[in-house]
Design a protein around this motif. Structure first.
Motif, PDB file in Angstrom:
ATOM      1  N   ARG A   1      11.356 -12.947  14.556  1.00  0.00           N
ATOM      2  CA  ARG A   1      10.648 -11.506  14.477  1.00  0.00           C
ATOM      3  C   ARG A   1      10.885 -10.764  15.505  1.00  0.00           C
ATOM      4  O   ARG A   1      10.769  -9.632  15.428  1.00  0.00           O
ATOM      5  CB  ARG A   1       9.260 -11.783  13.703  1.00  0.00           C
ATOM      6  N   ILE A   2      10.421 -11.437  16.726  1.00  0.00           N
ATOM      7  CA  ILE A   2      10.421 -10.744  18.032  1.00  0.00           C
ATOM      8  C   ILE A   2      11.848 -10.271  18.416  1.00  0.00           C
ATOM      9  O   ILE A   2      11.942  -9.071  18.876  1.00  0.00           O
ATOM     10  CB  ILE A   2       9.687 -11.547  18.973  1.00  0.00           C
TER      11      ILE A   2
ATOM     12  N   ALA B   1       8.428  -4.540   5.340  1.00  0.00           N
ATOM     13  CA  ALA B   1       8.027  -4.120   6.456  1.00  0.00           C
ATOM     14  C   ALA B   1       8.901  -4.488   7.734  1.00  0.00           C
ATOM     15  O   ALA B   1       9.102  -3.997   8.533  1.00  0.00           O
ATOM     16  CB  ALA B   1       6.580  -4.522   6.841  1.00  0.00           C
ATOM     17  N   GLN B   2       9.392  -5.770   7.507  1.00  0.00           N
ATOM     18  CA  GLN B   2      10.521  -6.308   8.572  1.00  0.00           C
ATOM     19  C   GLN B   2      11.714  -5.379   8.624  1.00  0.00           C
ATOM     20  O   GLN B   2      11.967  -4.957   9.775  1.00  0.00           O
ATOM     21  CB  GLN B   2      10.650  -7.748   8.103  1.00  0.00           C
TER      22      GLN B   2
ATOM     23  N   ILE C   1      12.863  -2.923  11.929  1.00  0.00           N
ATOM     24  CA  ILE C   1      14.319  -3.211  12.453  1.00  0.00           C
ATOM     25  C   ILE C   1      15.130  -1.823  12.300  1.00  0.00           C
ATOM     26  O   ILE C   1      15.881  -1.468  13.385  1.00  0.00           O
ATOM     27  CB  ILE C   1      15.254  -4.358  11.760  1.00  0.00           C
ATOM     28  N   LEU C   2      15.425  -1.139  11.175  1.00  0.00           N
ATOM     29  CA  LEU C   2      16.006   0.069  10.856  1.00  0.00           C
ATOM     30  C   LEU C   2      15.573   1.233  11.336  1.00  0.00           C
ATOM     31  O   LEU C   2      16.154   2.294  11.394  1.00  0.00           O
ATOM     32  CB  LEU C   2      16.657   0.248   9.468  1.00  0.00           C
ATOM     33  N   GLY C   3      14.254   1.114  11.737  1.00  0.00           N
ATOM     34  CA  GLY C   3      13.914   2.447  12.197  1.00  0.00           C
ATOM     35  C   GLY C   3      13.342   3.499  11.042  1.00  0.00           C
ATOM     36  O   GLY C   3      13.535   4.742  11.314  1.00  0.00           O
TER      37      GLY C   3
ATOM     38  N   ASP D   1      11.283   2.639   2.134  1.00  0.00           N
ATOM     39  CA  ASP D   1      12.391   3.729   1.872  1.00  0.00           C
ATOM     40  C   ASP D   1      13.530   2.887   1.243  1.00  0.00           C
ATOM     41  O   ASP D   1      13.589   1.411   1.475  1.00  0.00           O
ATOM     42  CB  ASP D   1      12.853   4.183   3.397  1.00  0.00           C
ATOM     43  N   MET D   2      14.391   3.589   0.627  1.00  0.00           N
ATOM     44  CA  MET D   2      15.627   2.989   0.243  1.00  0.00           C
ATOM     45  C   MET D   2      16.385   2.488   0.879  1.00  0.00           C
ATOM     46  O   MET D   2      17.049   3.291   1.837  1.00  0.00           O
ATOM     47  CB  MET D   2      16.112   3.817  -1.211  1.00  0.00           C
TER      48      MET D   2
END
Length: 238
Positions: free
Chosen positions: A19-20, A111-112, A116-118, A123-124
């Motif tokens: 995760r980090i 959430a993860q 990562i995607l910002g 959001d879809m």
């Protein structure tokens, strides 16, 4: 939690490291409390504490009395001299590339993935599974997440060819670099059947986050490599 022979504290430690490294927990982020992690992983606080103690000892986490445990580790990424797609790799090896899109669907970002995607949670995003072949051999299986609002015209037709070509030739964007988090593992039943290997054959999983020159994240892809037939090799130039 997994029923594997890996100790529970080590499983938690490895999950926190992943995760980090993938950016879910970023530098200076506050890690959930021992009690919260114990509930999440369904283990004792003693088990969680051992995992976190190890990460503190490795310098990835730091504790501040009265405040909590924070991410100390800053991801060190190295840009290689070239960024090639799977399609380009196959061409360089004189092999015929084929891509089968197994799944192309829409889902809400958890959430993860959102971190990562910002993008914002819920959001879809596109959820994409692809099987990648060199000649007639399946060499890689991919699970990709991409933000729909960034790439609203993405289609199966593009994904059956080259995702890099779609980004650079269709969208006119420039790919900057990818961050790879490489994990050796034993295959699950689905991967065993797909690669036609037994459960004791080690494979490589690569968590791959690709960045554009404008700073946006292009995608996050989990790549399962058929290691007996396809290996990840690096050439580093000074």
């Amino acid at each position: 939690m997994s029923n594997s022979k890996i100790p529970l504290y080590k499983t938690i430690e490895n999950d926190l490291i992943e995760r980090i490294n993938t950016g879910y927990y970023k530098k200076d982020d506050l890690i959930p409390t021992e009690l919260e992690l114990a509930k999440k992983y369904n283990v004792s606080r003693v088990t969680v504490r051992k995992a976190m103690d190890n990460l503190v000892a490795k310098g990835m986490l730091s504790r501040t009395a009265g405040l909590g445990t924070f991410v100390k580790h800053s991801i060190a990424s190295q840009k290689t001299t070239s960024q090639r797609s799977f399609t380009e790799d196959m061409k360089s090896l004189g092999m015929t590339c084929k891509t089968i899109v197994n799944t192309f669907s829409l889902k809400e970002a958890d959430a993860q993935i959102a971190s990562i995607l910002g993008i914002e949670e819920k959001d879809m995003v596109y959820y994409i599974e692809r099987s990648r072949y060199g000649n007639d051999d399946i060499l890689m299986f991919e699970i990709t997440h991409m933000a729909i609002k960034k790439f609203p015209d993405l289609s199966i037709q593009y994904l059956e060819k080259s995702k890099f070509d779609y980004i650079e030739k269709i969208k006119g964007l420039k790919i900057d670099f990818s961050f790879h988090n490489t994990i050796p593992m034993l295959p699950n039943e689905r991967i065993q059947a797909m690669f036609n290997i037994d459960r004791d054959t080690p494979i490589i999983k690569v968590n791959n986050t690709t960045f554009l020159e404008n700073g946006d994240v292009m995608d996050f892809t989990e790549q399962y490599m058929n290691s007996p037939k396809y290996q990840l090799n690096y050439i580093r130039k000074r």
